[in-house]
Write a protein that holds these residues in place. Structure first.
Motif, PDB file in Angstrom:
ATOM      1  N   SER A   1      37.780  54.069  45.176  1.00 38.88           N
ATOM      2  CA  SER A   1      38.788  53.315  44.440  1.00 38.88           C
ATOM      3  C   SER A   1      39.071  52.023  45.172  1.00 38.88           C
ATOM      4  N   GLY A   2      39.996  51.232  44.629  1.00 33.85           N
ATOM      5  CA  GLY A   2      40.287  49.924  45.184  1.00 33.85           C
ATOM      6  C   GLY A   2      39.614  48.839  44.373  1.00 33.85           C
ATOM      7  N   PRO A   3      40.082  47.593  44.499  1.00 33.21           N
ATOM      8  CA  PRO A   3      39.543  46.498  43.686  1.00 33.21           C
ATOM      9  C   PRO A   3      38.068  46.237  43.915  1.00 33.21           C
ATOM     10  N   GLU A   4      37.546  46.590  45.081  1.00 36.62           N
ATOM     11  CA  GLU A   4      36.122  46.423  45.368  1.00 36.62           C
ATOM     12  C   GLU A   4      35.465  47.755  45.720  1.00 36.62           C
TER      13      GLU A   4
ATOM     14  N   ALA B   1      40.632  42.928  37.771  1.00 39.38           N
ATOM     15  CA  ALA B   1      40.066  41.848  36.969  1.00 39.38           C
ATOM     16  C   ALA B   1      38.916  42.321  36.088  1.00 39.38           C
ATOM     17  N   PHE B   2      38.073  43.220  36.607  1.00 41.76           N
ATOM     18  CA  PHE B   2      36.933  43.725  35.837  1.00 41.76           C
ATOM     19  C   PHE B   2      37.411  44.472  34.595  1.00 41.76           C
TER      20      PHE B   2
ATOM     21  N   SER C   1      54.655  44.168  36.264  1.00 41.27           N
ATOM     22  CA  SER C   1      53.852  45.206  36.902  1.00 41.27           C
ATOM     23  C   SER C   1      53.566  44.739  38.324  1.00 41.27           C
ATOM     24  N   PHE C   2      52.611  45.386  39.001  1.00 45.00           N
ATOM     25  CA  PHE C   2      52.368  45.058  40.397  1.00 45.00           C
ATOM     26  C   PHE C   2      50.888  44.849  40.685  1.00 45.00           C
ATOM     27  N   THR C   3      50.632  44.086  41.722  1.00 49.57           N
ATOM     28  CA  THR C   3      49.266  43.835  42.159  1.00 49.57           C
ATOM     29  C   THR C   3      48.532  45.157  42.388  1.00 49.57           C
ATOM     30  N   ASN C   4      47.292  45.213  41.953  1.00 48.59           N
ATOM     31  CA  ASN C   4      46.408  46.381  42.079  1.00 48.59           C
ATOM     32  C   ASN C   4      46.853  47.584  41.260  1.00 48.59           C
TER      33      ASN C   4
ATOM     34  N   GLY D   1      47.774  47.150  25.641  1.00 49.42           N
ATOM     35  CA  GLY D   1      49.080  47.033  26.282  1.00 49.42           C
ATOM     36  C   GLY D   1      49.035  47.466  27.728  1.00 49.42           C
ATOM     37  N   ALA D   2      48.354  48.582  27.995  1.00 48.94           N
ATOM     38  CA  ALA D   2      48.237  49.091  29.358  1.00 48.94           C
ATOM     39  C   ALA D   2      47.410  48.157  30.225  1.00 48.94           C
ATOM     40  N   LEU D   3      46.369  47.544  29.653  1.00 48.52           N
ATOM     41  CA  LEU D   3      45.568  46.590  30.411  1.00 48.52           C
ATOM     42  C   LEU D   3      46.368  45.356  30.802  1.00 48.52           C
ATOM     43  N   ALA D   4      47.317  44.970  29.970  1.00 47.31           N
ATOM     44  CA  ALA D   4      48.122  43.790  30.256  1.00 47.31           C
ATOM     45  C   ALA D   4      48.979  43.978  31.499  1.00 47.31           C
ATOM     46  N   VAL D   5      49.229  45.233  31.901  1.00 47.32           N
ATOM     47  CA  VAL D   5      50.001  45.499  33.118  1.00 47.32           C
ATOM     48  C   VAL D   5      49.119  46.129  34.196  1.00 47.32           C
ATOM     49  N   THR D   6      47.816  45.987  34.042  1.00 43.45           N
ATOM     50  CA  THR D   6      46.833  46.456  35.020  1.00 43.45           C
ATOM     51  C   THR D   6      46.305  45.261  35.805  1.00 43.45           C
ATOM     52  N   GLY D   7      46.050  45.453  37.112  1.00 43.72           N
ATOM     53  CA  GLY D   7      45.655  44.335  37.952  1.00 43.72           C
ATOM     54  C   GLY D   7      44.164  44.073  38.035  1.00 43.72           C
TER      55      GLY D   7
END
Length: 422
Positions: free
Chosen positions: A387-390, A157-158, A138-141, A149-155
């Motif tokens: 949206s976005g990691p933060e 961290a939370f 999968s890819f970053t972010n 299964g879907a979480l395992a390819v999700t970026g």
């Protein structure tokens, strides 16, 4: 807008702490039509959220509503698992005629369950079954869903931490421009594949979003997507495009990957495929990949017949003449111009503006500012999320049927919210 404090006691007392959107929009919504929502006190809100992309044709679209009411009033089948029904037949025939054949796609259609994460789980399971390998790249972010299964390819961290167990058999690679263009595309990825000492198990598949919605409106270049497709062919990996939020016309074309001229091996579709906000998901794949045994992957609610009805109505109403794609691209230019004007007015505060079609993001240098802008926009009568990691990106996701006047109104509110949170 003056908002009377609503009675939220039953939600706060009985509903789980996991609730999220309602915290940013502390009111009780009562009805909705088109691009407007109304709370129980009569306040009006312009909706640039559209059910997180599940309402591409607006709330209670009259064409879709009429088809649904007619079906229910004649006692049409509402629950049918994977039984053959007239509603399913009508959807499949319409989908083949308006979507698959015009794009020369011969993919098989699977109904994996009612949600996007169901579609992703089916895609991952099928890829592993076909290739006989466990690893998925999968890819970053990336964001692909909340089941394991879907979480395992999700970026994020939370979200990954919520699994409570190790998330395995997934390996992240840099998304387009993750390294600011300083490294050749896929240099690291291909080197790992070629080196037997890299520690990377040969993947069964690669899963990618052409635009990372939850990840911060990160837009992949068509050149990057083409190179990824070629890499997958060269290295015997299946290409899965997750089009759950960006499909159904969100970026202009029905599928978001069309602009790149690629044909994924597997495609996941959900959110706006029903057109009415009814649960529905598809996993599409090349015929030679259809190695399922009967009942090997199933689900009680994979045959949502009312959703089939509204989905067929949406395809017939909006995808037979090419006008929806042209309108979406035109509306997107309107949004982009307004966001760039806001960025020009606040050059030290807005880090970037990016998007495609009718999905746009405005990144703030002060990450906390994005949530403050969304909060002020709500007070002014506009629903937007971050949206976005933060949560550093203000995200705009209006209905594809939004009028130019409604866009101007919402974008003016956004501009005011940015000024008033400075």
């Amino acid at each position: 807008m003056t908002i009377t404090q609503p009675d939220l006691s039953i939600f706060q007392t009985l509903e789980s702490e996991v609730r999220s959107y309602c915290r940013g929009w502390p009111t009780v919504f009562d009805r909705a039509q088109g691009s407007r929502m109304y709370d129980e006190d009569g306040h009006t809100y312009l909706d640039f959220f559209a059910g997180a992309g599940s309402l591409n044709y607006g709330h209670n679209n009259p064409i879709l509503k009429r088809a649904l009411i007619d079906y229910l009033e004649r006692d049409g089948v509402t629950h049918g698992l994977d039984m053959s029904t007239t509603a399913k037949r009508a959807f499949l025939e319409t989908f083949q005629k308006t979507v698959l054949r015009p794009r020369e796609l011969d993919h098989k259609v699977m109904f994996p369950g009612p949600t996007g994460t169901n579609a992703v789980e089916a895609a991952l399971k099928l890829a592993r079954k076909v290739k006989g390998r466990e690893s998925i790249v999968s890819f970053t972010n990336a964001f692909h869903g909340m089941s394991l299964g879907a979480l395992a390819v999700t970026g994020n961290a939370f979200k990954r931490a919520g699994a409570g167990i190790p998330l395995v058999h997934g390996t992240p690679m840099p998304f387009d421009n993750y390294l600011d263009g300083q490294v050749e595309d896929f240099l690291w990825f291909e080197r790992l594949l070629q080196d037997s000492g890299s520690g990377l198990n040969r993947p069964a598949a690669v899963i990618v979003e052409t635009v990372q919605g939850e990840g911060g409106i990160n837009v992949a270049r068509v050149e990057w997507l083409r190179a990824l497709a070629e890499l997958c062919k060269r290295q015997d990996m299946l290409l899965i495009v997750d089009d759950i939020q960006m499909g159904c016309g969100r970026t202009g074309a029905f599928f978001s990957f069309e602009e790149a001229g690629i044909v994924p091996d597997i495609i996941t579709v959900s959110k706006s495929i029903s057109g009415y906000g009814l649960p529905m998901a598809l996993t599409l794949f090349r015929p030679e990949l259809d190695v399922w045994e009967p009942g090997e992957h199933n689900g009680t609610f994979r045959g949502n017949n009312p959703a089939f009805v509204t989905a067929a109505a949406a395809l017939n109403a909006y995808w037979t003449d090419g006008q929806m794609e042209k309108q979406t691209l035109a509306r997107g230019e309107q949004v982009e111009a307004a966001l760039r004007a806001i960025a020009a007015e606040h050059p030290t505060e807005v880090a970037d503006v990016r998007g495609r079609g009718l999905v746009w993001g405005m990144e703030l240098n002060d990450h906390a500012r994005a949530s403050a802008i969304a909060s002020r926009a709500f007070e002014l009568g506009l629903l937007i999320e971050t949206s976005g990691p933060e949560s550093e990106v203000v995200k705009l996701l209006p209905a594809l049927t939004v009028s130019p006047e409604e866009l101007d109104e919402g974008l003016s509110i956004l501009a005011r919210a940015v000024r008033e949170t400075a």
